[in-house]
Design an enzyme around this catalytic site. Structure first.
Site, PDB file in Angstrom:
ATOM      1  N   ASP A  58      54.178  44.576 -47.576  1.00  0.00           N
ATOM      2  CA  ASP A  58      54.847  44.459 -46.283  1.00  0.00           C
ATOM      3  C   ASP A  58      56.377  44.502 -46.409  1.00  0.00           C
ATOM      4  OD1 ASP A  58      52.448  44.404 -44.907  1.00  0.00           O
ATOM      5  OD2 ASP A  58      52.236  42.228 -45.119  1.00  0.00           O
ATOM      6  N   ARG A  61      49.763  38.872 -37.819  1.00  0.00           N
ATOM      7  CA  ARG A  61      50.381  38.690 -39.131  1.00  0.00           C
ATOM      8  C   ARG A  61      51.616  37.802 -39.047  1.00  0.00           C
ATOM      9  NH1 ARG A  61      53.204  43.996 -41.793  1.00  0.00           N
ATOM     10  NH2 ARG A  61      55.246  43.180 -41.289  1.00  0.00           N
TER      11      ARG A  61
HETATM   12  O1  AKG Z   1      45.059  45.617 -40.385  1.00  0.00           O
HETATM   13  C1  AKG Z   1      44.975  45.123 -41.504  1.00  0.00           C
HETATM   14  O2  AKG Z   1      43.929  44.740 -42.001  1.00  0.00           O
HETATM   15  C2  AKG Z   1      46.213  45.018 -42.334  1.00  0.00           C
HETATM   16  C3  AKG Z   1      47.414  45.024 -41.482  1.00  0.00           C
HETATM   17  C4  AKG Z   1      48.649  45.036 -42.296  1.00  0.00           C
HETATM   18  O3  AKG Z   1      48.831  45.776 -43.207  1.00  0.00           O
HETATM   19  C5  AKG Z   1      49.672  44.052 -41.968  1.00  0.00           C
HETATM   20  O4  AKG Z   1      49.571  43.401 -40.938  1.00  0.00           O
HETATM   21  O5  AKG Z   1      50.589  43.909 -42.771  1.00  0.00           O
HETATM   22 FE   FE2 Z   2      50.633  45.207 -44.222  1.00  0.00          FE
END
Ligand code: AKG
Ligand code: FE2
Length: 307
Positions: free
Chosen positions: A109, A278
């Protein structure tokens, strides 16, 4: 896998079950919150740094505020630099498949910033009836298994990471419009950061590869040499032996070491709804094996876009 935590010193009731030989563990006997006993928090943190990604089931009580409160126990929360946080939250990113936000290529990320997040906490908000799993790869195990001459080369390399990346990649065209709109917001300011290919992890001291889709080019290499070389390192991270795949259930929470993994979602749910939420915890600029630090070297508005 090195073990930073020992199961005999776990707080009573807490149980850690590794999922396979190289990455991932399930944590049982804990209710996550912003108010954990220090020994419980330490055990969770040790598990994350040891197993790289930890899954906790049945956390139905975790809402946006609780997710942020738990995140704050790890350090300051950071939002996404270009994508607005979910309304009413400090730093929750709503990742909605219906808007083309499918996260289906390998990445860590926000590595287009120098101080990219240390830890990510993710929970499903809406799950499809089938599909939509997420995979993680262990970048420490991948580095450790490289032949020594390749490790020595990797130790010397630096790469440019940018949010101006190939966002379509090898994905199909089904969600092109949503993806295009999302990418316009995502790249409304452009960041370019120089990272070492190999960083020393600030908590574990392990050497880890900084790879994933924001890596644009190895510095000093032409495009095709860079791509082929990066392919070698990526292949080690993403081979099945170094990865774990999680099939989500309501109430799950995943916590991962964003400096020791890359991850991607599996875009196999078509038009079924899927939303995950997230939270990211502040990190610091990575340090190369020779002590030099990553730095963001350019930052500007994308030409042609309104401020
Ligand atoms: O959708 C997902 O499972 C991963 C999402 C993602 O990469 C994030 O939120 O950093
Ligand atoms: Fe991600």
């Amino acid at each position: 896998m090195s073990t930073a935590s020992s199961t005999d010193t776990l707080p009573p009731g807490l149980d850690i079950k590794p999922i396979n030989g190289n990455i991932g563990a399930e944590l049982r006997g804990v209710a996550l919150s912003g108010d954990l006993h220090p020994a419980t928090l330490k055990a969770i943190q040790d598990a994350v740094y040891t197993y790289k990604v930890v899954f906790v089931r049945d956390q139905h009580h975790i809402d946006d505020a609780q997710q942020e409160a738990f995140g704050r126990l790890w350090g300051g929360l950071v939002g996404h630099p270009t994508v607005p946080s979910l309304g009413g939250t400090e730093a929750i990113l709503d990742v909605d498949g219906a808007r083309g936000e499918r996260a289906s290529s390998w990445h860590a990320d926000i590595t287009f910033l120098d101080a990219y997040p240390s830890v990510t906490i993710l929970r499903p908000h809406v799950l499809p009836e089938r599909g939509g799993d997420t995979l993680w790869g262990n970048t420490v195990a991948a580095y450790a298994e490289l032949p020594e001459p390749l490790r020595e080369l990797a130790d010397k390399l630096w790469a440019v990471h940018s949010n101006l990346y190939d966002y379509v990649g090898d994905r199909g065209s089904v969600h092109k419009d949503g993806l295009k709109r999302y990418n316009e917001v995502f790249t409304s300011s452009v960041y370019e950061t120089e990272h070492p290919l190999v960083a020393v992890h600030p908590v574990t001291g392990d050497r880890t590869l900084i790879v994933g889709h924001f890596l644009r080019q190895i510095i000093g290499f032409g495009t095709s040499d860079s791509q082929r070389l990066v392919g070698i390192f990526n292949d080690h991270v993403t081979r099945p032996e170094n990865t774990v795949r999680w099939h989500w259930s309501p109430g799950d929470v995943a916590i991962w070491d964003n400096r020791a993994t890359i991850h991607r979602a599996v875009d196999d749910y078509g038009d079924l709804p899927r939303i995950v939420r997230r939270t990211t915890v502040a990190g610091e600029p990575p340090v190369a094996v020779d002590g030099r630090r990553s730095f963001t070297r350019a930052l500007g508005k994308k030409p042609g876009l309104a401020a």
